[in-house]
Design a protein around this motif. Structure first.
Motif, PDB file in Angstrom:
ATOM      1  N   ILE A  37     -30.743  -4.081   7.265  1.00  0.00           N
ATOM      2  CA  ILE A  37     -31.161  -5.227   8.072  1.00  0.00           C
ATOM      3  C   ILE A  37     -31.174  -4.869   9.556  1.00  0.00           C
ATOM      4  N   THR A  38     -30.149  -4.142  10.018  1.00  0.00           N
ATOM      5  CA  THR A  38     -30.126  -3.762  11.435  1.00  0.00           C
ATOM      6  C   THR A  38     -31.256  -2.790  11.756  1.00  0.00           C
ATOM      7  N   GLY A  39     -31.622  -1.950  10.791  1.00  0.00           N
ATOM      8  CA  GLY A  39     -32.771  -1.065  11.006  1.00  0.00           C
ATOM      9  C   GLY A  39     -34.044  -1.861  11.228  1.00  0.00           C
ATOM     10  N   ALA A  40     -34.240  -2.901  10.423  1.00  0.00           N
ATOM     11  CA  ALA A  40     -35.410  -3.769  10.611  1.00  0.00           C
ATOM     12  C   ALA A  40     -35.301  -4.531  11.926  1.00  0.00           C
ATOM     13  N   GLY A  41     -34.098  -4.982  12.258  1.00  0.00           N
ATOM     14  CA  GLY A  41     -33.883  -5.679  13.531  1.00  0.00           C
ATOM     15  C   GLY A  41     -34.200  -4.797  14.722  1.00  0.00           C
ATOM     16  N   LEU A  42     -33.851  -3.524  14.623  1.00  0.00           N
ATOM     17  CA  LEU A  42     -34.162  -2.600  15.714  1.00  0.00           C
ATOM     18  C   LEU A  42     -35.665  -2.427  15.869  1.00  0.00           C
ATOM     19  N   TYR A  43     -36.365  -2.446  14.765  1.00  0.00           N
ATOM     20  CA  TYR A  43     -37.824  -2.344  14.823  1.00  0.00           C
ATOM     21  C   TYR A  43     -38.393  -3.501  15.642  1.00  0.00           C
ATOM     22  N   PHE A  44     -37.966  -4.722  15.318  1.00  0.00           N
ATOM     23  CA  PHE A  44     -38.492  -5.877  16.033  1.00  0.00           C
ATOM     24  C   PHE A  44     -37.908  -5.989  17.441  1.00  0.00           C
ATOM     25  N   GLY A  45     -36.660  -5.570  17.613  1.00  0.00           N
ATOM     26  CA  GLY A  45     -36.048  -5.595  18.936  1.00  0.00           C
ATOM     27  C   GLY A  45     -36.712  -4.636  19.908  1.00  0.00           C
ATOM     28  N   THR A  46     -37.296  -3.591  19.374  1.00  0.00           N
ATOM     29  CA  THR A  46     -37.999  -2.636  20.225  1.00  0.00           C
ATOM     30  C   THR A  46     -39.226  -3.284  20.862  1.00  0.00           C
ATOM     31  N   LEU A  47     -39.719  -4.349  20.255  1.00  0.00           N
ATOM     32  CA  LEU A  47     -40.814  -5.094  20.878  1.00  0.00           C
ATOM     33  C   LEU A  47     -40.367  -5.694  22.211  1.00  0.00           C
ATOM     34  N   LEU A  80     -28.189  -9.621  22.856  1.00  0.00           N
ATOM     35  CA  LEU A  80     -26.878  -9.324  22.288  1.00  0.00           C
ATOM     36  C   LEU A  80     -27.020  -8.850  20.841  1.00  0.00           C
ATOM     37  N   GLY A  81     -27.878  -9.496  20.063  1.00  0.00           N
ATOM     38  CA  GLY A  81     -28.117  -9.070  18.688  1.00  0.00           C
ATOM     39  C   GLY A  81     -28.724  -7.684  18.612  1.00  0.00           C
ATOM     40  N   TYR A  82     -29.638  -7.394  19.528  1.00  0.00           N
ATOM     41  CA  TYR A  82     -30.255  -6.067  19.575  1.00  0.00           C
ATOM     42  C   TYR A  82     -29.212  -5.013  19.914  1.00  0.00           C
ATOM     43  N   LEU A  83     -28.341  -5.331  20.872  1.00  0.00           N
ATOM     44  CA  LEU A  83     -27.270  -4.407  21.250  1.00  0.00           C
ATOM     45  C   LEU A  83     -26.359  -4.138  20.053  1.00  0.00           C
ATOM     46  N   TRP A  84     -25.933  -5.205  19.352  1.00  0.00           N
ATOM     47  CA  TRP A  84     -25.059  -5.012  18.198  1.00  0.00           C
ATOM     48  C   TRP A  84     -25.763  -4.217  17.105  1.00  0.00           C
ATOM     49  N   ALA A  85     -27.027  -4.531  16.826  1.00  0.00           N
ATOM     50  CA  ALA A  85     -27.774  -3.811  15.787  1.00  0.00           C
ATOM     51  C   ALA A  85     -27.873  -2.334  16.128  1.00  0.00           C
ATOM     52  N   LEU A  86     -28.116  -2.022  17.392  1.00  0.00           N
ATOM     53  CA  LEU A  86     -28.228  -0.630  17.824  1.00  0.00           C
ATOM     54  C   LEU A  86     -26.900   0.105  17.628  1.00  0.00           C
ATOM     55  N   ILE A  87     -25.811  -0.508  18.065  1.00  0.00           N
ATOM     56  CA  ILE A  87     -24.503   0.132  17.934  1.00  0.00           C
ATOM     57  C   ILE A  87     -24.104   0.231  16.465  1.00  0.00           C
ATOM     58  N   HIS A  88     -24.270  -0.846  15.708  1.00  0.00           N
ATOM     59  CA  HIS A  88     -23.878  -0.843  14.301  1.00  0.00           C
ATOM     60  C   HIS A  88     -24.683   0.172  13.495  1.00  0.00           C
ATOM     61  N   HIS A  89     -25.976   0.220  13.749  1.00  0.00           N
ATOM     62  CA  HIS A  89     -26.838   1.155  13.035  1.00  0.00           C
ATOM     63  C   HIS A  89     -26.460   2.600  13.380  1.00  0.00           C
ATOM     64  N   THR A  90     -26.143   2.856  14.646  1.00  0.00           N
ATOM     65  CA  THR A  90     -25.731   4.193  15.070  1.00  0.00           C
ATOM     66  C   THR A  90     -24.427   4.603  14.401  1.00  0.00           C
ATOM     67  N   LEU A  91     -23.440   3.703  14.412  1.00  0.00           N
ATOM     68  CA  LEU A  91     -22.161   4.026  13.773  1.00  0.00           C
ATOM     69  C   LEU A  91     -22.312   4.178  12.261  1.00  0.00           C
ATOM     70  N   GLY A  92     -23.185   3.384  11.649  1.00  0.00           N
ATOM     71  CA  GLY A  92     -23.463   3.560  10.225  1.00  0.00           C
ATOM     72  C   GLY A  92     -24.100   4.917   9.954  1.00  0.00           C
ATOM     73  N   GLY A  93     -24.958   5.357  10.852  1.00  0.00           N
ATOM     74  CA  GLY A  93     -25.568   6.684  10.720  1.00  0.00           C
ATOM     75  C   GLY A  93     -24.540   7.789  10.848  1.00  0.00           C
ATOM     76  N   ILE A  94     -23.587   7.620  11.759  1.00  0.00           N
ATOM     77  CA  ILE A  94     -22.507   8.606  11.912  1.00  0.00           C
ATOM     78  C   ILE A  94     -21.649   8.630  10.646  1.00  0.00           C
TER      79      ILE A  94
END
Length: 140
Positions: A37-47, A80-94
């Motif tokens: 979900i955060t990956g999809a959110g990052l896609y739309f947040g990049t807009l 704020l949601g975009y920031l959390w999605a970015l951090i959460h997705h990054t930590l999930g990737g790690i």
């Protein structure tokens, strides 16, 4: 002529593949879903990021419209949601990178890593948002 049809197999009495109703929800399962979900959110947040860059390149009127939107309650929540999605997705990737090395697969290690990435993503989001808020001058 010989018959070339294959024999009919009896129907299995069990599901052919596991289903969500079989599994007890676990933190790793939920975080896997949230990671998608955060990956999809990052896609739309990049807009938003693209809008910001286009507004900055288009002149003061376009930038003022962007600034108005991002300064609104909805804009702040999206940011704020975009920031959390970015951090959460990054930590999930790690976390997945650690798993790719073959480490952290024990039941306690797996749950600990998952909980740590969730808690760290929330904590880092709050810290970065507060620093950004204070850096921008606080409440205006």
């Amino acid at each position: 002529m010989a018959e070339t049809t294959s024999p009919v197999r009896p129907r299995a009495e069990r599901p052919l593949s596991p289903h969500l109703q079989i599994y007890r929800p676990m933190l790793t399962m939920m975080m896997s879903i949230v990671h998608r979900i955060t990956g999809a959110g990052l896609y739309f947040g990049t807009l938003l990021l693209a809008w910001w860059l286009l507004a900055a390149a288009s002149g003061p009127n376009a930038y003022a419209k962007f600034e108005w939107f991002i300064g609104s309650i909805i804009g702040q929540l999206l940011l704020l949601g975009y920031l959390w999605a970015l951090i959460h997705h990054t930590l999930g990737g790690i976390r997945h990178l650690i798993w790719d090395t073959g480490r952290g697969f024990g039941p306690q290690e797996r749950e600990w890593l998952t909980a740590a990435s969730l808690i760290a993503s929330l904590a880092l989001t709050v810290i970065i948002a507060l620093v950004g808020y204070l850096f921008m001058g606080g409440a205006r």
